[in-house]
Enzyme design. Structure first.
Site, PDB file in Angstrom:
ATOM      1  N   PHE A 149       0.813  -1.224   0.000  1.00  0.00           N
ATOM      2  CA  PHE A 149       0.000   0.000   0.000  1.00  0.00           C
ATOM      3  C   PHE A 149       0.841   1.265   0.000  1.00  0.00           C
ATOM      4  O   PHE A 149       0.362   2.323  -0.390  1.00  0.00           O
ATOM      5  CB  PHE A 149      -0.938   0.010   1.228  1.00  0.00           C
ATOM      6  CG  PHE A 149      -0.254   0.491   2.489  1.00  0.00           C
ATOM      7  CD1 PHE A 149      -0.179   1.855   2.772  1.00  0.00           C
ATOM      8  CD2 PHE A 149       0.335  -0.404   3.381  1.00  0.00           C
ATOM      9  CE1 PHE A 149       0.470   2.313   3.915  1.00  0.00           C
ATOM     10  CE2 PHE A 149       0.984   0.040   4.519  1.00  0.00           C
ATOM     11  CZ  PHE A 149       1.054   1.401   4.781  1.00  0.00           C
ATOM     12  N   LYS A 173      -1.290  -7.255  -9.035  1.00  0.00           N
ATOM     13  CA  LYS A 173      -2.225  -7.394  -7.908  1.00  0.00           C
ATOM     14  C   LYS A 173      -1.808  -6.323  -6.898  1.00  0.00           C
ATOM     15  O   LYS A 173      -0.919  -6.533  -6.067  1.00  0.00           O
ATOM     16  CB  LYS A 173      -2.118  -8.806  -7.308  1.00  0.00           C
ATOM     17  CG  LYS A 173      -3.367  -9.322  -6.616  1.00  0.00           C
ATOM     18  CD  LYS A 173      -3.895  -8.440  -5.502  1.00  0.00           C
ATOM     19  CE  LYS A 173      -3.111  -8.556  -4.220  1.00  0.00           C
ATOM     20  NZ  LYS A 173      -3.536  -7.546  -3.198  1.00  0.00           N
ATOM     21  N   GLU A 176      -4.989  -3.864  -1.707  1.00  0.00           N
ATOM     22  CA  GLU A 176      -6.438  -3.630  -1.671  1.00  0.00           C
ATOM     23  C   GLU A 176      -6.783  -2.365  -0.878  1.00  0.00           C
ATOM     24  O   GLU A 176      -7.923  -1.937  -0.846  1.00  0.00           O
ATOM     25  CB  GLU A 176      -7.181  -4.858  -1.114  1.00  0.00           C
ATOM     26  CG  GLU A 176      -6.829  -5.270   0.318  1.00  0.00           C
ATOM     27  CD  GLU A 176      -5.594  -6.188   0.408  1.00  0.00           C
ATOM     28  OE1 GLU A 176      -4.592  -5.931  -0.291  1.00  0.00           O
ATOM     29  OE2 GLU A 176      -5.646  -7.140   1.222  1.00  0.00           O
ATOM     30  N   ARG A 177      -5.749  -1.759  -0.231  1.00  0.00           N
ATOM     31  CA  ARG A 177      -6.045  -0.561   0.571  1.00  0.00           C
ATOM     32  C   ARG A 177      -6.063   0.706  -0.276  1.00  0.00           C
ATOM     33  O   ARG A 177      -6.748   1.662   0.063  1.00  0.00           O
ATOM     34  CB  ARG A 177      -5.013  -0.418   1.686  1.00  0.00           C
ATOM     35  CG  ARG A 177      -5.114  -1.568   2.658  1.00  0.00           C
ATOM     36  CD  ARG A 177      -4.088  -1.439   3.747  1.00  0.00           C
ATOM     37  NE  ARG A 177      -3.642  -2.764   4.161  1.00  0.00           N
ATOM     38  CZ  ARG A 177      -2.516  -3.014   4.780  1.00  0.00           C
ATOM     39  NH1 ARG A 177      -1.695  -2.026   5.073  1.00  0.00           N
ATOM     40  NH2 ARG A 177      -2.194  -4.232   5.123  1.00  0.00           N
ATOM     41  N   SER A 226       5.386  -6.847   3.466  1.00  0.00           N
ATOM     42  CA  SER A 226       5.973  -7.176   4.765  1.00  0.00           C
ATOM     43  C   SER A 226       6.748  -8.495   4.674  1.00  0.00           C
ATOM     44  O   SER A 226       6.478  -9.336   3.811  1.00  0.00           O
ATOM     45  CB  SER A 226       4.866  -7.270   5.808  1.00  0.00           C
ATOM     46  OG  SER A 226       3.943  -8.263   5.413  1.00  0.00           O
ATOM     47  N   CYS A 281       9.587   1.945   3.511  1.00  0.00           N
ATOM     48  CA  CYS A 281      10.530   0.864   3.825  1.00  0.00           C
ATOM     49  C   CYS A 281      11.938   1.412   3.991  1.00  0.00           C
ATOM     50  O   CYS A 281      12.813   0.728   4.501  1.00  0.00           O
ATOM     51  CB  CYS A 281      10.499  -0.203   2.751  1.00  0.00           C
ATOM     52  SG  CYS A 281      11.168   0.383   1.204  1.00  0.00           S
ATOM     53  N   GLU A 384       9.284  -3.900  13.057  1.00  0.00           N
ATOM     54  CA  GLU A 384       9.053  -2.765  12.151  1.00  0.00           C
ATOM     55  C   GLU A 384       7.734  -2.111  12.584  1.00  0.00           C
ATOM     56  O   GLU A 384       6.667  -2.731  12.477  1.00  0.00           O
ATOM     57  CB  GLU A 384       8.946  -3.256  10.706  1.00  0.00           C
ATOM     58  CG  GLU A 384       8.719  -2.123   9.727  1.00  0.00           C
ATOM     59  CD  GLU A 384       8.501  -2.593   8.292  1.00  0.00           C
ATOM     60  OE1 GLU A 384       7.760  -3.573   8.092  1.00  0.00           O
ATOM     61  OE2 GLU A 384       9.058  -1.964   7.384  1.00  0.00           O
TER      62      GLU A 384
END
Ligand code: NAD
Length: 499
Positions: A149, A173, A176-177, A226, A281, A384
């Protein structure tokens, strides 16, 4: 409320599974759209359509393929404001940061315009008597990318631009957020001249991802997200015989030597620690000053800067430093970790827990936090956090500071602030981390270099973008050729006299 779709064969297609996820406006907490979650059957059908389209695209000469990307760059610039607004609305980051998200993707597209050069093979003349040998780079076929996201424009472009430039069809893909910008990018690629079926966007969750991982047509999978999911996807994709590269989470340390310019170091930490609400990140989440005097000086510089940070919605334009985090669950998780830091004995120097923004009480805003005297055993050090929380650990020597970064399980990025070239050089040479900054807090490599972390931050052999992407999205075929001799004996060796 808007119903989002998939993007298949050049057109928007409604979801058929009956399953949806809510897409929020993180600044207000309101649900603003629903995104369909594809079933395995939908994913398989989308992949099959991509496979039909791919051979003709691979047979299109690389310069023509690159021209589509050239036009795409023009369209990205044309629609920059629109893309940034849509991105901020779903992600929460500020508008300048959203433009940076698009820009850093655009730069990789620009690099991919060099595909004709990057795809050139190798040739050995006279490898043996009358024998030539050449190697060519060929597209893999249908490949897929599963993206996070936090960079909904940049990371999809990092994946699909090189894949498509190499002649592959690409299944994206996205998260979805915040799926709207990836859908807009696919529309722009079509407008730029990409044939239908070469870039398919399928929205979904684990079911869609597993369908991609188990589909025999898909030759390669690139993932960013993640670490637990990176590790899962790497195992499942490679067990299914696919080429795979997965980039995971991070805990980036910045070492501050006693000789560093403290104002510069503090400014760098503010941007790198709190920018994008820490949802990068490459964010710096751990400051490691060397010596207590350095640590005390740094805290003294940091606190007033942190107190001045402006947290607000993207609609405030340039008047905001960072926005909300992406979901209520993300906010809860950050606050839970902050509490664990307090419970485990870290010193909470700046406490952002009671942050409240008038008019945006339901938004997912988190105030800035600064912890001091964090130790290796604490959850806030090991995990994290992915939020606006900076931890300071105190090292007494350079070697101890180095060991913090070296011993941590993540190895995405790191930085050192010093005026001493010898220390900087030693650090860059010895550190077991993929991307290193020397007086640069967020050392994200530019498009023509490669991006990738070490240890638990990266699974697979090749990095993202730069020349590695062209290696990842092609396979090498080597041809050894010998033509029978003799034909030339009957040939004409002199210029004919013209009559
Ligand atoms: P995430 O792992 O939750 O999701 C990433 C993708 O995986 C999404 O598309 C999601 O739909 C899918 N997914 C989620 N759960 C899944 C499951 N159980 N099975 C299969 N697929 C699943 O990550 P996120 O929260 O979207 O992104 C933040 C993370 O990404 C952070 O850890 C951050 O450090 C990392 N990240 C890493 C890099 C890098 O280059 N190393 C870059 C950006 C972000």
């Amino acid at each position: 409320m808007e119903d989002l779709s998939h993007f298949v064969n050049g057109t928007h297609v409604k979801g058929a599974s009956g399953r949806y996820a809510d897409v929020f406006n993180p600044a207000t907490g309101e649900v603003q759209a629903r995104v369909p979650l594809a079933s395995k059957d939908e994913v398989d059908a989308i992949i099959a359509k991509a496979a039909e389209a791919q051979p003709a695209w691979a047979a299109t000469n690389p310069q023509r393929r690159a021209r589509v990307l050239m036009e795409f760059v023009r369209l990205l610039n044309r629609d920059m404001d629109k893309l940034a607004e849509a991105l901020s609305r779903e992600h929460g980051k500020t508008l300048p940061d959203a433009k940076g998200d698009v820009q850093r993707g655009l730069e990789v597209v620009e690099f991919c315009i060099g595909a004709p050069h990057l795809l050139k093979g190798e040739f050995t003349d006279s490898a043996g008597p009358g024998i030539d040998m050449y190697s060519m780079r060929q597209a893999l076929g249908v490949v897929a990318g599963i993206t996070p996201f936090n960079f909904p424009a940049m990371i999809p472009m990092w994946k699909f631009a090189p894949a498509i430039a190499c002649g592959n069809a690409f299944i994206l893909k996205p998260s979805e957020r915040d799926p709207s910008v990836p859908l807009m990018l696919a529309e722009l690629m079509k407008e730029a001249g990409l044939p239908d079926g070469i870039l398919q966007v399928v929205n979904g969750d684990k079911e869609a991802v597993d369908a991609i991982l188990d589909n025999d047509t898909v030759q390669a999978v690139g993932f960013v997200g993640s670490t637990p999911i990176a590790s899962y996807i790497y195992s499942r994709a490679t067990a299914n015989g696919k080429r795979c590269q997965c980039f995971g989470g991070a805990k980036n340390h910045m070492i501050i030597m006693p000789d560093a310019d403290m104002d510069q170091a503090a400014d760098a930490l503010i941007g790198a620690g709190y920018g994008a609400a820490g949802e990068r990140c490459m964010a710096i989440s751990v400051a490691v000053p060397v010596g207590d005097a350095t640590a005390d000086a740094l805290v003294e510089k940091l606190v007033p800067r942190i107190e001045k940070l402006k947290v607000g919605p993207y609609t405030a334009g340039d008047d905001v430093d960072y926005g909300p985090v992406v979901t209520a669950a993300a906010k809860e998780n950050i606050l839970r970790l902050v509490q664990s830091g307090v419970d485990q004995g870290a010193e909470l120097v700046v406490d952002g827990r009671n942050f409240n923004l008038q008019g945006y009480e339901d938004g997912f805003f988190v105030g800035p936090h600064l912890f001091d005297r964090v130790t290796r055993d604490m959850d806030i050090y090991k995990t994290e956090i992915f939020g606006p929380v900076l931890s300071q650990v105190r090292a007494q020597t350079y070697e101890e500071a180095l060991s913090y970064a070296m011993d941590h399980e993540y190895g995405n990025g790191t930085a050192i602030f010093t005026r001493d070239g010898d220390t900087a050089r030693d650090f860059a040479s010895r550190i077991n981390i993929g991307m290193v900054g020397i007086n640069v807090p967020i050392p994200v490599p530019l498009a023509y270099h490669t991006f990738g972390g070490w240890k638990k931050s990266g699974f697979g052999d090749l990095n993202q973008h730069g020349p590695d992407a062209f290696r990842f999205y092609t396979r090498t075929k080597t041809v050894t050729s010998r033509w029978p001799s003799g034909l030339k004996e009957g040939g004409e060796f002199h210029f004919k006299q013209m009559d």
